[in-house]
Design a protein around this motif. Structure first.
Motif: not given
Length: 310
Positions: A71-88
């Protein structure tokens, strides 16, 4: 920002590690140590990556498929949840990449498949396993050799008016649409968008993937994208495929089949199902011997005759 500070911020909103996830993370760390060129000395970057992997495992166990991002220029990872449709949809992209380079079979050839099956009975937790191999005529014009739960079937050539649905012949599957919307309509087998039609489409998609069959280019990916359009699909956690790999399932209410995918790579691992045997009791047929079954396609290819392997 240093690595430890980034890790603490990353971990703040993630559930605590379960014993299973902690053990898996330690196992990955031990393997990484052995693979390092200088035994016993890990780079800070590697330690950070392994810690992130362990925390991500806890997030999956806590109730969401997650993807590390920036996210942006930061080095910290960001976790994004996935729905079943996105996983497919991600599984569809993986399928297209994996399918590149597969040969297009001729009608006079055979499709070889090797399927591994595990069946665990609810009562007694007894487990049975099978490794089924099959050689299917590409266009159905020649005899096929098929194995099902260890039992061999010598299938004659398909008759002119004989119909299998979904078809197993590559030549017929090659005529199926790879547009997800058009394919979804075919899987529904009805003209409406009712919940019954949605359930039918999900079940037929599972049957299409059940095999033994080899998919023409784009059909497997289109199947996943078509299923992604079905309202009501959900995620099942802690699924294990027939080879013992942990996966994430995609299911539909009241349908006993579900797809299973690798939670990291989105590779398709196979099908999970709940079934039973029929037994006649006091003159009536009843469902007994309930079991959970997992089917995984271990190998597939094109050969010139029965008995050859890719």
């Amino acid at each position: 920002m240093d690595d430890l500070t980034a890790l603490r911020e990353f971990e703040a909103d993630v559930p605590a590690l379960t014993d299973e996830a902690r053990f898996a993370a330690r196992d990955r760390l031990r393997r990484a140590i052995r693979e390092e060129r200088s035994p016993g000395r890990l780079s800070r970057r590697l330690v950070f990556r392994l810690a992130v992997a362990g925390t991500a495992a806890a997030a999956v166990a806590g109730g969401a498929v997650v993807v590390a991002g920036r996210e942006g220029d930061t080095d910290a990872p960001r976790m994004t949840p996935l729905s079943a449709a996105q996983l497919l949809r991600r599984a569809a992209g993986r399928s297209r990449s994996a399918a590149r380079g597969l040969p297009i079979p001729r009608n006079d050839q055979y499709l070889y498949t090797k399927t591994y099956i595990t069946r665990t009975y609810v009562k007694g937790a007894r487990t049975r396993t099978w490794t089924d191999e099959s050689w299917l005529s590409v266009d159905g014009s020649k005899p096929s050799w098929r194995e099902e739960y260890g039992k061999i079937h010598h299938d004659p050539p398909l008759g002119r008016h004989e119909v299998r649905w979904p078809p197993t012949e590559y030549a017929k599957l090659a005529k199926w649409p790879t547009d997800p919307d058009t394919l979804l309509k075919r899987l529904m087998m009805t003209g409406d968008d009712s919940p019954e039609a949605d359930g039918m489409a999900f079940m037929n998609a599972c049957m299409l993937m059940m095999g033994p069959r080899v998919m023409p280019p784009g059909l497997e990916a289109a199947t996943f994208e078509a299923v992604a359009k079905i309202p009501g699909i959900g995620l099942d956690y802690h699924d294990v495929d027939a080879l013992g790999r942990h996966g994430i399932g995609v299911s539909y209410p009241r349908v006993t089949f579900s797809f299973v995918f690798d939670p990291r790579t989105y590779a398709y691992l196979g099908l999970r199902l709940k079934g039973s045997s029929a037994k006649k009791i006091n003159g009536e047929w009843r469902q007994v011997g309930w079991y959970h079954e997992m089917r995984g396609l271990e190998e597939a290819g094109v050969v010139d005759r029965i008995g050859l392997r890719p």
